[in-house]
Design a protein around this motif. Structure first.
Motif, PDB file in Angstrom:
ATOM      1  N   ARG A 140      48.154   4.573 -35.134  1.00 33.67           N
ATOM      2  CA  ARG A 140      48.341   5.397 -34.172  1.00 33.67           C
ATOM      3  C   ARG A 140      50.204   5.491 -34.304  1.00 33.67           C
ATOM      4  O   ARG A 140      50.810   6.587 -34.389  1.00 33.67           O
ATOM      5  N   MET A 141      50.775   4.530 -34.562  1.00 29.66           N
ATOM      6  CA  MET A 141      52.199   4.323 -34.741  1.00 29.66           C
ATOM      7  C   MET A 141      52.764   5.124 -35.724  1.00 29.66           C
ATOM      8  O   MET A 141      53.523   5.813 -35.752  1.00 29.66           O
ATOM      9  N   LEU A 142      52.181   4.758 -36.911  1.00 28.92           N
ATOM     10  CA  LEU A 142      52.657   5.502 -38.210  1.00 28.92           C
ATOM     11  C   LEU A 142      52.118   6.880 -38.149  1.00 28.92           C
ATOM     12  O   LEU A 142      53.081   7.734 -38.920  1.00 28.92           O
ATOM     13  N   GLU A 143      51.358   7.430 -37.419  1.00 24.96           N
ATOM     14  CA  GLU A 143      51.029   8.718 -37.443  1.00 24.96           C
ATOM     15  C   GLU A 143      52.111   9.830 -36.779  1.00 24.96           C
ATOM     16  O   GLU A 143      52.422  10.819 -37.176  1.00 24.96           O
ATOM     17  N   ARG A 144      52.637   8.719 -35.851  1.00 27.45           N
ATOM     18  CA  ARG A 144      53.734   9.586 -35.180  1.00 27.45           C
ATOM     19  C   ARG A 144      54.812   9.670 -36.196  1.00 27.45           C
ATOM     20  O   ARG A 144      55.771  10.550 -35.889  1.00 27.45           O
ATOM     21  N   ALA A 145      54.879   8.909 -37.114  1.00 30.87           N
ATOM     22  CA  ALA A 145      56.033   8.810 -38.169  1.00 30.87           C
ATOM     23  C   ALA A 145      55.539   9.887 -39.278  1.00 30.87           C
ATOM     24  O   ALA A 145      56.311   9.989 -40.297  1.00 30.87           O
ATOM     25  N   GLY A 146      54.520  10.439 -39.342  1.00 34.44           N
ATOM     26  CA  GLY A 146      54.067  11.351 -40.458  1.00 34.44           C
ATOM     27  C   GLY A 146      53.258  10.500 -41.525  1.00 34.44           C
ATOM     28  O   GLY A 146      52.798  11.145 -42.627  1.00 34.44           O
ATOM     29  N   VAL A 147      52.927   9.158 -41.365  1.00 38.42           N
ATOM     30  CA  VAL A 147      52.111   8.533 -42.409  1.00 38.42           C
ATOM     31  C   VAL A 147      50.893   8.373 -41.818  1.00 38.42           C
ATOM     32  O   VAL A 147      50.422   8.016 -40.848  1.00 38.42           O
ATOM     33  N   ARG A 148      49.748   8.767 -42.708  1.00 35.88           N
ATOM     34  CA  ARG A 148      48.446   8.612 -42.317  1.00 35.88           C
ATOM     35  C   ARG A 148      47.788   7.557 -43.061  1.00 35.88           C
ATOM     36  O   ARG A 148      47.877   7.173 -44.299  1.00 35.88           O
ATOM     37  N   VAL A 149      47.016   6.931 -42.025  1.00 35.86           N
ATOM     38  CA  VAL A 149      46.259   5.564 -42.598  1.00 35.86           C
ATOM     39  C   VAL A 149      44.905   5.584 -42.200  1.00 35.86           C
ATOM     40  O   VAL A 149      44.598   6.175 -41.106  1.00 35.86           O
ATOM     41  N   ALA A 150      44.160   5.303 -43.222  1.00 32.47           N
ATOM     42  CA  ALA A 150      42.743   4.959 -42.968  1.00 32.47           C
ATOM     43  C   ALA A 150      42.176   3.824 -43.031  1.00 32.47           C
ATOM     44  O   ALA A 150      42.879   2.791 -43.826  1.00 32.47           O
TER      45      ALA A 150
END
Length: 588
Positions: free
Chosen positions: A505-515
């Motif tokens: 959730r934190m990285l999504e705000r920075a444009g990084v997608r995590v699976a």
């Protein structure tokens, strides 16, 4: 980072014996009653008195999955709390303290000082023991949050005591709230009750496991106390009469495991739980459960070892241990819940798997799961099923030819295609059987079991259960982005799930997608699913709480894949989302 309007992070610190955990959990319940989400983290040394204890509470108006590193408010019940945790405070955060114990000049200039005479107000309300209640009131007052929720929690907490106990504590909380409002009337962080939110429950992992066991119809629970499994024994004992469960506090772990095997032979659903050191004592009887094909559930809640290790802290270092425990080879299933919802669901499923496979099932947890509470939706009892597998509970075994040999004799360990034989309970007519720790023939007799052909047939029969298990165990769970759309894929097990979900959730705000792939059933290992996930993600990493990389070793051995990076933690503390965020940024 700055203070936010939708979330509170508070740490309460002091010496052991100050009632910090009890006070913190009371505070959490008051926020839950107000319709908010909470997650707590209790940290304490293995001392009865003395040492530094803290209670970290995160409160939000949206779902949360773990603790985080920064805090908005630090409640200091002694000087050491400020010394240890000052760096965690955000700029503009508040420090609640007693000016008689801690000079105001010692409070960092970047923080808001909130001097509250904790001891004096507690004595005015009835005694120094209520310092923590004054501190809770001060926190609520600082936030300008309605005090009624805390007052209701205090009444429930002291309902069994004389009425004046609750009222004195309420007066202490009110005094603390008034003092904090006067000392810091302009604190910008505000939380609002959400009375229209769906009702939630506040449970720790051991309570969720206990509820899952009760939902599954457990009939017998045995244990010897060992942190962090002890509170599960307390929970089961508290519900023994109302749930119709026999609960036995045994003389040691050896007795607990043997009693569970005996209870399973009698047909009841049976469970024991311990930590790694206690499981070491259980291992021989655990092997007997394997060779006797006993349907037992065993909780192993990890703490850092070896030996006594760090009794009150967490680690994920028992993964390989539980997969290989006991001499020889026999099948077992190992489930690793990642949060309290998993703990409930996987526990009732564990009892089904134990019955269907007639083999031990391990629930692998840790202190981060066992000791800490989280708000979750009410557990859905309509999803719970009871599947006893090939079980003959009454009647005449002659009416079940599939359980008999060519001569019409009941064969408890009859060789079958799926490895599972029909299990007849004591009292079923004609179902004479023998169960012990020896290798045996199809009837259970030990001497013929030493014949080479019989040994091969029985060993292969038992191990075929793993193929059946692969078709019925819970599959891996997925969170975050699909692996083919992600920048990185994380493979993990157990309670790393929560911090990793917050990371995504934190990285999504920075444009990084995590699976994220959570390996729920760690044994039998889901090699095909893990391989497919890692092949789909552009980069992969394994995140686990041990030194040796035990999950990664399983990935390499069974999925024949190697991650691009790895993150290990083995200092007795759980992963934080911020730690995983920093790691992912370095990898990318």
């Amino acid at each position: 980072m700055t203070l936010t309007s939708h979330e509170l992070r508070v740490r309460i610190g002091g010496e052991a014996g100050f009632g910090i955990k009890a006070a913190g959990q009371m505070l959490a319940r008051s926020f839950v009653d107000a319709g908010l989400e909470t997650f707590d983290l209790t940290e304490y040394p293995s001392l009865i008195r003395g040492g530094h204890n803290t209670y970290l509470l995160r409160v939000s108006d949206r779902p949360i999955h773990s603790h985080v590193e920064p805090i908005d408010v630090l409640v200091c019940l002694n000087r050491e709390t400020l010394t240890r945790h000052e760096a965690e405070l955000l700029d503009g955060g508040a420090v609640i303290f007693d000016p008689d114990d801690l000079p105001i000049e010692d409070i960092p200039a970047r923080c808001r000082a909130v001097p509250v005479p904790l001891t004096a107000l507690a004595r005015d309300a009835g005694g120094r023991i209520m310092r923590n209640t004054v501190a809770l009131g001060a926190l609520v007052g600082l936030l300008d949050f309605p005090l009624t929720y805390l007052e209701d929690a205090l009444r429930r907490q002291f309902a069994a005591k004389a009425p004046e106990v609750a009222e004195n504590n309420i007066q202490a909380a009110r005094a603390g709230a008034a003092s904090a409002r006067t000392a810091c009337p302009d604190f910008p962080l505000r939380l609002q009750p959400n009375p229209d939110a769906p009702r939630r429950i506040l449970v720790d992992g051991n309570e969720a496991i206990g509820l899952g066991a009760l939902a599954a119809g457990i009939g017998f629970y045995a244990a010897y106390p060992m942190t962090p499994a002890s509170s599960l024994l307390h929970f089961m004992a508290a519900h023994e009469k109302s749930a119709g469960v026999v609960v036995k506090h045994t003389e040691d772990e050896i007795a607990a495991m043997n009693m569970v095997v005996g209870a399973a032979f009698g047909g009841t659903r049976a469970m024991c739980a311990t930590s790694g050191g206690g499981f070491a004592l259980m291992v021989e009887a655990f092997g007997m459960a394997g060779v006797s094909e006993s349907a037992v559930v065993v909780g192993v809640f990890t703490r850092p070892g070896p030996a006594t290790g760090m009794p009150t802290w967490m680690e994920q270092s028992d993964l390989r241990y539980v997969i290989h425990a006991a001499q020889g080879e026999f099948p077992r299933v190992v489930l690793a819940p990642g949060d309290r919802e998993d703990a409930f669901s996987l526990t009732w499923q564990a009892f089904n798997l134990a019955d269907q496979l007639q083999t031990p099932v391990v629930i692998l947890g840790d202190s981060y799961l066992s000791d800490n509470r989280q708000t979750v939706p009410f557990f859905d009892l309509d999803e719970v099923t009871v599947q006893r597998g090939k079980l003959l509970a009454e009647g005449d075994v002659a009416d079940h030819p599939e359980a008999l040999g060519p001569e019409g004799v009941y064969l408890r360990y009859k060789v079958t295609d799926d490895g599972v034989s029909w299990r007849a309970l004591p009292g079923v007519r004609g179902a004479r059987q023998l169960a012990n720790s020896y290798e045996h023939d199809e009837r259970g007799f030990g001497a013929p079991g030493e014949e080479a052909a019989v040994r091969v047939a029985q060993n292969e029969k038992r191990m075929r259960k793993l193929e059946l298990a692969r078709t019925i165990v819970p599959p891996p769970a997925h969170f975050g982005s699909p692996p083919e759309e992600a920048d990185i894929g994380l493979v993990l097990f157990g309670t790393t799930k929560g911090p990793a979900r917050e990371t995504a959730r934190m990285l999504e705000r920075a444009g990084v997608r995590v699976a994220i792939m959570q390996v729920v059933t760690v044994w039998p290992f889901p090699a095909e699913e893990v391989a497919a996930f890692m092949d789909a993600a552009p980069k992969t990493a394994v995140v686990e709480g041990n030194y040796a990389g035990q999950l990664e070793s399983l990935v390499r051995e069974h999925a024949l894949r190697a991650p691009d990076a790895r993150l290990h933690r083995y200092d007795g503390r759980p992963f934080s989302p911020e730690q995983i965020v920093r790691f992912v940024k370095e990898v990318l």
